[in-house]
Motif scaffolding. Sequence first.
Motif, PDB file in Angstrom:
ATOM      1  N   GLY A 128     -80.557 -27.829 108.756  1.00  0.00           N
ATOM      2  CA  GLY A 128     -79.847 -27.672 110.019  1.00  0.00           C
ATOM      3  C   GLY A 128     -78.717 -26.673 109.885  1.00  0.00           C
ATOM      4  N   LEU A 129     -78.163 -26.271 111.014  1.00  0.00           N
ATOM      5  CA  LEU A 129     -77.062 -25.317 111.018  1.00  0.00           C
ATOM      6  C   LEU A 129     -76.157 -25.613 112.201  1.00  0.00           C
ATOM      7  CD1 LEU A 129     -75.731 -22.679 109.939  1.00  0.00           C
ATOM      8  CD2 LEU A 129     -77.216 -21.436 111.547  1.00  0.00           C
ATOM      9  N   THR A 130     -74.865 -25.701 111.925  1.00  0.00           N
ATOM     10  CA  THR A 130     -73.865 -25.867 112.982  1.00  0.00           C
ATOM     11  C   THR A 130     -72.940 -24.661 112.959  1.00  0.00           C
ATOM     12  OG1 THR A 130     -73.918 -28.278 112.809  1.00  0.00           O
ATOM     13  CG2 THR A 130     -71.987 -27.307 113.843  1.00  0.00           C
ATOM     14  N   VAL A 131     -72.795 -24.002 114.102  1.00  0.00           N
ATOM     15  CA  VAL A 131     -71.965 -22.804 114.198  1.00  0.00           C
ATOM     16  C   VAL A 131     -70.740 -23.114 115.041  1.00  0.00           C
ATOM     17  CG1 VAL A 131     -71.838 -20.407 114.954  1.00  0.00           C
ATOM     18  CG2 VAL A 131     -73.973 -21.299 113.981  1.00  0.00           C
ATOM     19  N   SER A 132     -69.564 -22.854 114.475  1.00  0.00           N
ATOM     20  CA  SER A 132     -68.317 -23.016 115.218  1.00  0.00           C
ATOM     21  C   SER A 132     -67.457 -21.784 115.006  1.00  0.00           C
ATOM     22  CB  SER A 132     -67.565 -24.274 114.771  1.00  0.00           C
ATOM     23  OG  SER A 132     -67.179 -24.179 113.403  1.00  0.00           O
ATOM     24  N   ARG A 133     -66.591 -21.529 115.938  1.00  0.00           N
ATOM     25  CA  ARG A 133     -65.722 -20.363 115.866  1.00  0.00           C
ATOM     26  C   ARG A 133     -64.271 -20.816 115.763  1.00  0.00           C
ATOM     27  NH1 ARG A 133     -69.215 -16.581 114.300  1.00  0.00           N
ATOM     28  NH2 ARG A 133     -70.995 -16.448 115.723  1.00  0.00           N
ATOM     29  N   GLY A 134     -63.512 -20.030 115.020  1.00  0.00           N
ATOM     30  CA  GLY A 134     -62.097 -20.345 114.838  1.00  0.00           C
ATOM     31  C   GLY A 134     -61.594 -19.708 113.560  1.00  0.00           C
ATOM     32  N   LYS A 135     -60.452 -20.120 113.125  1.00  0.00           N
ATOM     33  CA  LYS A 135     -59.882 -19.589 111.908  1.00  0.00           C
ATOM     34  C   LYS A 135     -60.817 -19.859 110.734  1.00  0.00           C
ATOM     35  CE  LYS A 135     -55.619 -19.751 109.166  1.00  0.00           C
ATOM     36  NZ  LYS A 135     -54.316 -20.427 108.981  1.00  0.00           N
ATOM     37  N   PRO A 136     -61.177 -18.824 109.952  1.00  0.00           N
ATOM     38  CA  PRO A 136     -62.154 -19.009 108.877  1.00  0.00           C
ATOM     39  C   PRO A 136     -61.623 -19.743 107.658  1.00  0.00           C
ATOM     40  CG  PRO A 136     -61.333 -16.751 108.865  1.00  0.00           C
ATOM     41  CD  PRO A 136     -60.744 -17.412 110.076  1.00  0.00           C
ATOM     42  N   THR A 137     -60.347 -20.019 107.627  1.00  0.00           N
ATOM     43  CA  THR A 137     -59.748 -20.765 106.523  1.00  0.00           C
ATOM     44  C   THR A 137     -58.851 -21.853 107.109  1.00  0.00           C
ATOM     45  OG1 THR A 137     -57.881 -19.210 106.404  1.00  0.00           O
ATOM     46  CG2 THR A 137     -59.780 -18.769 104.970  1.00  0.00           C
ATOM     47  N   GLY A 138     -58.262 -22.650 106.229  1.00  0.00           N
ATOM     48  CA  GLY A 138     -57.334 -23.666 106.686  1.00  0.00           C
ATOM     49  C   GLY A 138     -57.952 -25.047 106.741  1.00  0.00           C
TER      50      GLY A 138
ATOM     51  N   MET B  76     -61.193 -25.809 108.985  1.00  0.00           N
ATOM     52  CA  MET B  76     -62.441 -25.334 108.408  1.00  0.00           C
ATOM     53  C   MET B  76     -62.858 -26.204 107.234  1.00  0.00           C
ATOM     54  SD  MET B  76     -64.783 -23.184 108.866  1.00  0.00           S
ATOM     55  CE  MET B  76     -66.306 -23.085 107.930  1.00  0.00           C
ATOM     56  N   ILE B  77     -61.904 -26.643 106.428  1.00  0.00           N
ATOM     57  CA  ILE B  77     -62.211 -27.500 105.271  1.00  0.00           C
ATOM     58  C   ILE B  77     -62.780 -28.830 105.746  1.00  0.00           C
ATOM     59  CG2 ILE B  77     -61.190 -28.790 103.358  1.00  0.00           C
ATOM     60  CD1 ILE B  77     -59.169 -26.470 103.070  1.00  0.00           C
ATOM     61  N   LEU B  78     -62.135 -29.442 106.731  1.00  0.00           N
ATOM     62  CA  LEU B  78     -62.618 -30.726 107.245  1.00  0.00           C
ATOM     63  C   LEU B  78     -63.997 -30.592 107.874  1.00  0.00           C
ATOM     64  CD1 LEU B  78     -59.339 -32.134 108.853  1.00  0.00           C
ATOM     65  CD2 LEU B  78     -60.404 -32.842 106.703  1.00  0.00           C
ATOM     66  N   THR B  79     -64.210 -29.488 108.592  1.00  0.00           N
ATOM     67  CA  THR B  79     -65.515 -29.264 109.217  1.00  0.00           C
ATOM     68  C   THR B  79     -66.606 -29.147 108.166  1.00  0.00           C
ATOM     69  OG1 THR B  79     -64.503 -28.160 111.125  1.00  0.00           O
ATOM     70  CG2 THR B  79     -66.831 -27.709 110.702  1.00  0.00           C
TER      71      THR B  79
ATOM     72  N   LEU C 172     -66.859 -25.102 100.446  1.00  0.00           N
ATOM     73  CA  LEU C 172     -65.592 -25.796 100.234  1.00  0.00           C
ATOM     74  C   LEU C 172     -64.891 -25.294  98.980  1.00  0.00           C
ATOM     75  CD1 LEU C 172     -66.821 -29.338 101.252  1.00  0.00           C
ATOM     76  CD2 LEU C 172     -64.882 -28.150 102.291  1.00  0.00           C
ATOM     77  N   ALA C 173     -65.678 -24.966  97.961  1.00  0.00           N
ATOM     78  CA  ALA C 173     -65.080 -24.428  96.735  1.00  0.00           C
ATOM     79  C   ALA C 173     -64.369 -23.107  97.018  1.00  0.00           C
ATOM     80  CB  ALA C 173     -66.170 -24.243  95.670  1.00  0.00           C
ATOM     81  N   ARG C 174     -65.002 -22.256  97.826  1.00  0.00           N
ATOM     82  CA  ARG C 174     -64.367 -20.983  98.160  1.00  0.00           C
ATOM     83  C   ARG C 174     -63.141 -21.183  99.040  1.00  0.00           C
ATOM     84  NH1 ARG C 174     -69.936 -19.444  98.398  1.00  0.00           N
ATOM     85  NH2 ARG C 174     -70.022 -19.788 100.657  1.00  0.00           N
ATOM     86  N   LEU C 175     -63.196 -22.156  99.926  1.00  0.00           N
ATOM     87  CA  LEU C 175     -62.066 -22.400 100.821  1.00  0.00           C
ATOM     88  C   LEU C 175     -60.861 -22.974 100.100  1.00  0.00           C
ATOM     89  CD1 LEU C 175     -63.989 -23.926 103.862  1.00  0.00           C
ATOM     90  CD2 LEU C 175     -62.638 -21.824 103.921  1.00  0.00           C
ATOM     91  N   THR C 176     -61.110 -23.778  99.077  1.00  0.00           N
ATOM     92  CA  THR C 176     -60.022 -24.507  98.402  1.00  0.00           C
ATOM     93  C   THR C 176     -59.751 -24.020  96.985  1.00  0.00           C
ATOM     94  OG1 THR C 176     -61.590 -26.180  97.607  1.00  0.00           O
ATOM     95  CG2 THR C 176     -60.542 -26.575  99.753  1.00  0.00           C
ATOM     96  N   HIS C 177     -60.544 -23.066  96.513  1.00  0.00           N
ATOM     97  CA  HIS C 177     -60.384 -22.536  95.158  1.00  0.00           C
ATOM     98  C   HIS C 177     -60.489 -23.636  94.102  1.00  0.00           C
ATOM     99  CE1 HIS C 177     -59.185 -18.811  97.089  1.00  0.00           C
ATOM    100  NE2 HIS C 177     -58.250 -19.472  97.763  1.00  0.00           N
ATOM    101  N   THR C 178     -61.445 -24.540  94.321  1.00  0.00           N
ATOM    102  CA  THR C 178     -61.737 -25.597  93.364  1.00  0.00           C
ATOM    103  C   THR C 178     -63.221 -25.535  93.019  1.00  0.00           C
ATOM    104  OG1 THR C 178     -62.137 -27.156  95.174  1.00  0.00           O
ATOM    105  CG2 THR C 178     -59.925 -27.142  94.204  1.00  0.00           C
TER     106      THR C 178
END
Length: 237
Positions: free
Chosen positions: A79-89, A92-95, A204-210
């Motif tokens: 599946g794929l879910t597309v949303s628009r908004g700030k690409p970080t933060g 985006m992490i919660l999504t 999530l790894a790219r978003l949080t650097h973990t």
Amino acid sequence: MEHTAVGDLWDRVIGAQPDPPVWLVVAMAAVALGAVLPHGAWRFTRNAVTIAHEGGHGLVALLSGRRLEGIRLHSDTSGLTVSRGKPTGLGMILTAAAGYTAPSLIGLAGAALLAAGHITALLWGAVLLLVSVLIMVRNAYGVLTVVLTGGLFLLVSWLAEPEVQAAFAYAVTWFLLLGGVRPVFELQGKRRRGGAPDSDADQLARLTHTPPAVWLLLFHVVALASLVGGGQRLLGL
């Protein structure tokens, strides 16, 4: 007369129903296990988990202030879910984190409702959630899958005897609790073989650097803790 009918319907939805016998609860757990473990059955039933997965992404995207553009469900159960908004933060992490955790958390919420005797409320709540997902689905297969699933819930909640409703509600809840565990192990196996390079864990790894392993561990913890906690509630332990 109409006011009385509406009041009776509301009482039916929010009222508590008697707990089913323990043997039925255990039997429905076995049925759910049979829908999750065999590969042949899982190829079909995994569609329901995908609906919950993508619905989780969509719901959290909206709650975090993002603009949800659409959900697509495919015949290979992806599946794929597309949303628009700030690409970080945080939003985006919660999504991104909501997908693999959604089936288990929905199952845990369902177990809490059933433990309180709210069988009808669970069935009608599921119908409302599926309608919400349907509004955002953007492909024919996805529409068909959600309509068939929602129609089944609606038929059971409206036409079935209380005993059948109870069996169905417990089977679905067990299925979500058990079905929330398997995709995480599947994802771990794919990543071990070098597949799924753009999985939720990698995003999530790219978003949080973990490391992605941190997020895989979180998915495992949520799925297994929900299974244990939800199972205890369903069994009345």
